[in-house]
Motif scaffolding. Structure first.
Motif, PDB file in Angstrom:
ATOM      1  N   ARG A 138       9.672  34.661  30.671  1.00  0.00           N
ATOM      2  CA  ARG A 138      10.182  34.036  29.457  1.00  0.00           C
ATOM      3  C   ARG A 138       9.124  33.098  28.850  1.00  0.00           C
ATOM      4  O   ARG A 138       8.921  33.065  27.629  1.00  0.00           O
ATOM      5  CB  ARG A 138      11.457  33.250  29.759  1.00  0.00           C
ATOM      6  N   ALA A 139       8.460  32.324  29.710  1.00  0.00           N
ATOM      7  CA  ALA A 139       7.434  31.398  29.211  1.00  0.00           C
ATOM      8  C   ALA A 139       6.280  32.165  28.575  1.00  0.00           C
ATOM      9  O   ALA A 139       5.762  31.785  27.516  1.00  0.00           O
ATOM     10  CB  ALA A 139       6.925  30.511  30.352  1.00  0.00           C
ATOM     11  N   LEU A 140       5.886  33.278  29.226  1.00  0.00           N
ATOM     12  CA  LEU A 140       4.807  34.088  28.678  1.00  0.00           C
ATOM     13  C   LEU A 140       5.208  34.697  27.335  1.00  0.00           C
ATOM     14  O   LEU A 140       4.418  34.725  26.382  1.00  0.00           O
ATOM     15  CB  LEU A 140       4.443  35.198  29.672  1.00  0.00           C
ATOM     16  N   ALA A 141       6.459  35.164  27.255  1.00  0.00           N
ATOM     17  CA  ALA A 141       6.934  35.730  25.991  1.00  0.00           C
ATOM     18  C   ALA A 141       6.956  34.671  24.892  1.00  0.00           C
ATOM     19  O   ALA A 141       6.614  34.949  23.733  1.00  0.00           O
ATOM     20  CB  ALA A 141       8.333  36.325  26.184  1.00  0.00           C
ATOM     21  N   PHE A 142       7.364  33.449  25.265  1.00  0.00           N
ATOM     22  CA  PHE A 142       7.371  32.364  24.274  1.00  0.00           C
ATOM     23  C   PHE A 142       5.953  32.053  23.791  1.00  0.00           C
ATOM     24  O   PHE A 142       5.714  31.908  22.589  1.00  0.00           O
ATOM     25  CB  PHE A 142       8.001  31.116  24.899  1.00  0.00           C
ATOM     26  N   GLU A 143       5.013  31.947  24.736  1.00  0.00           N
ATOM     27  CA  GLU A 143       3.630  31.655  24.353  1.00  0.00           C
ATOM     28  C   GLU A 143       3.053  32.772  23.490  1.00  0.00           C
ATOM     29  O   GLU A 143       2.340  32.522  22.514  1.00  0.00           O
ATOM     30  CB  GLU A 143       2.771  31.461  25.612  1.00  0.00           C
ATOM     31  N   ARG A 144       3.383  34.004  23.838  1.00  0.00           N
ATOM     32  CA  ARG A 144       2.885  35.129  23.049  1.00  0.00           C
ATOM     33  C   ARG A 144       3.474  35.091  21.634  1.00  0.00           C
ATOM     34  O   ARG A 144       2.765  35.305  20.644  1.00  0.00           O
ATOM     35  CB  ARG A 144       3.236  36.444  23.737  1.00  0.00           C
ATOM     36  N   ALA A 145       4.778  34.817  21.544  1.00  0.00           N
ATOM     37  CA  ALA A 145       5.406  34.739  20.228  1.00  0.00           C
ATOM     38  C   ALA A 145       4.834  33.583  19.409  1.00  0.00           C
ATOM     39  O   ALA A 145       4.607  33.709  18.203  1.00  0.00           O
ATOM     40  CB  ALA A 145       6.925  34.581  20.381  1.00  0.00           C
ATOM     41  N   ALA A 146       4.596  32.461  20.093  1.00  0.00           N
ATOM     42  CA  ALA A 146       4.024  31.313  19.386  1.00  0.00           C
ATOM     43  C   ALA A 146       2.616  31.641  18.895  1.00  0.00           C
ATOM     44  O   ALA A 146       2.244  31.308  17.760  1.00  0.00           O
ATOM     45  CB  ALA A 146       4.000  30.085  20.307  1.00  0.00           C
ATOM     46  N   PHE A 147       1.834  32.293  19.734  1.00  0.00           N
ATOM     47  CA  PHE A 147       0.467  32.669  19.347  1.00  0.00           C
ATOM     48  C   PHE A 147       0.491  33.656  18.182  1.00  0.00           C
ATOM     49  O   PHE A 147      -0.254  33.501  17.199  1.00  0.00           O
ATOM     50  CB  PHE A 147      -0.245  33.276  20.556  1.00  0.00           C
ATOM     51  N   ASP A 148       1.363  34.668  18.277  1.00  0.00           N
ATOM     52  CA  ASP A 148       1.446  35.649  17.203  1.00  0.00           C
ATOM     53  C   ASP A 148       1.924  34.993  15.910  1.00  0.00           C
ATOM     54  O   ASP A 148       1.433  35.315  14.817  1.00  0.00           O
ATOM     55  CB  ASP A 148       2.382  36.786  17.600  1.00  0.00           C
ATOM     56  N   GLY A 149       2.898  34.080  16.021  1.00  0.00           N
ATOM     57  CA  GLY A 149       3.369  33.380  14.833  1.00  0.00           C
ATOM     58  C   GLY A 149       2.283  32.529  14.213  1.00  0.00           C
ATOM     59  O   GLY A 149       2.150  32.458  12.984  1.00  0.00           O
ATOM     60  N   LEU A 150       1.494  31.870  15.072  1.00  0.00           N
ATOM     61  CA  LEU A 150       0.379  31.067  14.568  1.00  0.00           C
ATOM     62  C   LEU A 150      -0.610  31.943  13.828  1.00  0.00           C
ATOM     63  O   LEU A 150      -1.084  31.596  12.739  1.00  0.00           O
ATOM     64  CB  LEU A 150      -0.309  30.366  15.746  1.00  0.00           C
ATOM     65  N   MET A 151      -0.921  33.092  14.384  1.00  0.00           N
ATOM     66  CA  MET A 151      -1.882  33.989  13.753  1.00  0.00           C
ATOM     67  C   MET A 151      -1.367  34.506  12.417  1.00  0.00           C
ATOM     68  O   MET A 151      -2.117  34.636  11.454  1.00  0.00           O
ATOM     69  CB  MET A 151      -2.203  35.162  14.679  1.00  0.00           C
ATOM     70  N   ARG A 152      -0.055  34.809  12.358  1.00  0.00           N
ATOM     71  CA  ARG A 152       0.494  35.385  11.131  1.00  0.00           C
ATOM     72  C   ARG A 152       0.664  34.355  10.019  1.00  0.00           C
ATOM     73  O   ARG A 152       0.438  34.655   8.854  1.00  0.00           O
ATOM     74  CB  ARG A 152       1.847  36.046  11.425  1.00  0.00           C
ATOM     75  N   SER A 153       1.070  33.141  10.367  1.00  0.00           N
ATOM     76  CA  SER A 153       1.491  32.190   9.337  1.00  0.00           C
ATOM     77  C   SER A 153       0.484  31.089   9.027  1.00  0.00           C
ATOM     78  O   SER A 153       0.564  30.473   7.972  1.00  0.00           O
ATOM     79  CB  SER A 153       2.814  31.537   9.754  1.00  0.00           C
ATOM     80  N   SER A 154      -0.449  30.813   9.921  1.00  0.00           N
ATOM     81  CA  SER A 154      -1.327  29.659   9.698  1.00  0.00           C
ATOM     82  C   SER A 154      -2.436  29.943   8.700  1.00  0.00           C
ATOM     83  O   SER A 154      -3.004  29.029   8.120  1.00  0.00           O
ATOM     84  CB  SER A 154      -1.962  29.212  11.019  1.00  0.00           C
ATOM     85  N   GLY A 155      -2.777  31.209   8.513  1.00  0.00           N
ATOM     86  CA  GLY A 155      -3.920  31.513   7.660  1.00  0.00           C
ATOM     87  C   GLY A 155      -5.244  31.446   8.397  1.00  0.00           C
ATOM     88  O   GLY A 155      -6.287  31.819   7.851  1.00  0.00           O
ATOM     89  N   ASP A 156      -5.233  30.949   9.634  1.00  0.00           N
ATOM     90  CA  ASP A 156      -6.446  30.879  10.437  1.00  0.00           C
ATOM     91  C   ASP A 156      -6.641  32.204  11.192  1.00  0.00           C
ATOM     92  O   ASP A 156      -5.684  32.927  11.469  1.00  0.00           O
ATOM     93  CB  ASP A 156      -6.368  29.736  11.460  1.00  0.00           C
ATOM     94  N   HIS A 157      -7.881  32.487  11.513  1.00  0.00           N
ATOM     95  CA  HIS A 157      -8.200  33.662  12.323  1.00  0.00           C
ATOM     96  C   HIS A 157      -8.386  33.184  13.757  1.00  0.00           C
ATOM     97  O   HIS A 157      -9.344  32.468  14.059  1.00  0.00           O
ATOM     98  CB  HIS A 157      -9.467  34.336  11.793  1.00  0.00           C
TER      99      HIS A 157
END
Length: 599
Positions: free
Chosen positions: A130-149
């Motif tokens: 669950r923790a890994l899935a959360f971190e992965r989702a957070a990372f993917d969300g950061l990549m999609r929404s932050s505008g940063d690469h």
């Protein structure tokens, strides 16, 4: 997702209620327990409780077998599953293990400690997943929404998360380090404008298996805002200078016109004529120096750190400092002999000095003494907060009203000012502090009411770069055929006379199109000298057209601007006004003449 510290949720399924009671008694001190004798009801509990961590189910049950129940529950839950079974059910257990429906099994009757250890391990795996899935989702969300690469690289430099290039030299250097590293990179132009990228490299993980988080952010807006803010500060300072400069130029023009008038009257007296002309030339030279400094100071350019001696920079901006009060303030210098070199942006340093001088002038009501001093401090410990070791101290002091302790704490706040409304922006001292801190230094203030104020700018010393050797005097230049293009008639006549006095043959044109017409077949030209700012075609555009028909023809650009806009000009430039010697040296440089005539 459950809150930290909440016991895991456990689902027990067995058609014998006594078994459920025994299991609940065994596990309820570590888990929140749901229990049911019906696998059909258990399916409803699974759907209603997505945080179930572990399911412990009997295999032999009348409604559904344990493996059937878990197979139906699997699409709606990611809980770990353990079967309780007798020896006769091992074939079903093996099938469930092969299908991935369960992660383990225990025999009835069970060993309490062994079963609890198995369930604890299953709950731990669920929490980690669950923790890994959360971190992965957070990372993917950061990549999609932050505008940063965002990219993660492993210790070998390969990309393990994200989409990007493998490690370059800077990435590998960051992997070998401990602290975050930043790099500002100019990417050229995109869509007609300048682009900057801020690259942050953050190493993490154990030393034997490091990872690197690389974040690339479009930094263009921040850099352009910084440039605009820096430029607005310059323009405000230049506005303050305007009155003093107008006063000084009136004095210079009076000296020039007066001496020329006297020279005209004494045309028959060579000694006096020479003296009057020399005085007029000196006054004109002072005016030229002021305008050259103003244009250089006001130009818009990227901030870039350079190594320089502060004494030299202070002397360079002296004319502008004096002009802030039209001669009503006096400057007193006390320079170290010599001051250590520092490294910061020279334009910001000059702007900081000018802001401090304007503040000093205002504190003294427009008249008094502004003292500027430099000192080499071997150890700044105790003299400035947070500093230790060697520093160069640049001090600007006045004999004005001073400020009290309460105001001293606020003067570095952005937009705070003690001046009248509309007089100051309150950004001068914050800009000075920002410049100092960016260079690794600090700003301090000494002040007493009624006794004046001294602002100390502390900058760390650096090793002085070797000074460029003075340029050798240009050797003689053999007479050449020069095509001169200048739209100002008076300047054209003066430059023509200067060139002819050097022995050159000159064809002078007032416009670029006439110059192009003059370059007819059979016309011999050794050098093109052209003004930059002209109607229809600029000097740069003229040079491009000339090179199209006369490749390799040397070109010298003359201009009254300190710099030529934002464009890159790959041509030698001579700034107006210039003397005959400066024009001769520029021609020698363009023609690559060393010393021998005709070389």
């Amino acid at each position: 997702m459950e809150k930290p510290g909440t016991p895991p949720l456990l689902l027990l399924v067995d058609d014998e209620r006594e078994i459920l009671v025994a299991l609940t008694d065994l596990l309820e001190d570590r888990y929140r327990v749901l229990a049911t004798t019906s696998p059909v009801e258990a399916l409803g509990l699974v759907a209603a409780n997505p945080d179930i961590a572990v399911i412990v189910s009997d295999q032999r049950m009348p409604e559904l077998t344990g493996s059937q129940f878990l197979g139906q529950a699997r699409p709606t839950t990611d809980a770990e599953a353990i079967l309780l079974t007798g020896y006769a059910d091992l074939s079903a257990v093996v099938a469930a293990l092969n299908d991935g429906a369960i992660s383990g099994y225990a025999n009835k009757p069970w060993d309490g400690d062994a079963l609890r250890a198995m369930i604890d391990a299953a709950a731990t795996r669920f929490a980690l997943r669950r923790a890994l899935a959360f971190e992965r989702a957070a990372f993917d969300g950061l990549m999609r929404s932050s505008g940063d690469h965002v990219v993660i690289l492993d210790h070998e430099g390969a990309v393990v998360r994200g989409d990007g290039a493998p490690a370059d030299f800077a990435d590998r250097a960051a992997l070998a380090g401990e602290a975050m590293a930043e790099e500002e990179r100019q990417d050229g132009e995109a869509g007609g404008g300048e682009r900057w990228t801020l690259v942050q490299r953050i190493p993490f993980g154990p030393t034997d298996r490091r990872f690197l988080l690389r974040i690339e952010r479009d930094d263009t807006e921040r850099r352009l805002a910084q440039r605009r803010r820096h430029q607005s500060e310059k323009l405000e300072a230049l506005g303050t200078l305007a009155g003093g400069i107008a006063h000084d130029f009136n004095n210079l023009l009076a000296a020039i016109l007066g001496n020329l008038e006297l020279a005209q009257r004494r045309i028959d007296d060579p000694v006096r004529l020479q003296r009057f002309l020399s005085a007029a030339r000196e006054a004109a030279g002072r005016g030229s120096a002021i305008t050259r400094r103003l244009l250089s100071f006001s130009r818009q350019r990227d901030l870039a750190a350079e190594t320089f001696h502060p004494d030299t920079a202070i002397r360079a901006v002296e004319e502008l400092i004096v002009r802030t009060a039209a001669g009503r303030i006096h400057l007193a210098y006390d320079f170290a002999d010599p001051a250590w070199a520092v490294r910061t942006d020279p334009g910001q340093f000059e702007l900081a000095l000018l802001n401090l001088a304007i503040n000093a002038r205002d504190a003294m009501g427009g008249q008094g003494i502004v003292s500027i001093a430099t000192a080499n401090i071997a150890d700044a410990t105790g003299m400035a907060p947070g500093l230790s070791g060697p520093f160069v101290r640049i001090s600007v002091g006045d004999t004005g009203t001073g400020i009290d302790d309460a105001l001293r704490e606020r003067v570095f706040e952005p937009f705070f000012t003690t001046k009248a409304q509309g007089v100051g922006t309150g950004l001068g001292l914050p800009m000075v502090r920002a410049m100092a801190r960016a260079a690794g230094g600090e700003v301090t203030i000494d002040s007493r009411l009624g006794e004046g104020t001294t602002v100390h700018l502390w900058l760390p010393p650096v090793a002085a770069e070797a000074l460029a050797a003075p340029a050798a005097a240009a050797g003689p230049v053999a007479p050449r055929h020069v095509l001169l293009v200048e739209d100002d008639a008076e300047v054209r006549h003066v430059v023509t006379a200067q060139l002819e006095a050097m022995g050159h043959h000159v064809t002078a044109c007032a416009t670029a199109d006439r110059a192009l017409a003059a370059l007819r077949p059979g016309y011999c030209c050794d050098l093109l000298i052209t003004d930059y700012a002209m109607p229809l075609l600029s000097g740069v555009e003229l040079a491009q057209r000339v090179h199209a028909c006369c490749p390799g023809l040397p070109v010298l650009l003359i201009t009254g601007f300190a710099e030529i806009g934002e464009r890159q000009v790959d041509l030698p430039v001579l700034t107006k006004p210039f003397s005959s010697d400066q024009l001769h040296a520029a021609i020698a440089g363009v023609l690559n003449v060393d010393s021998a005539p005709g070389g």
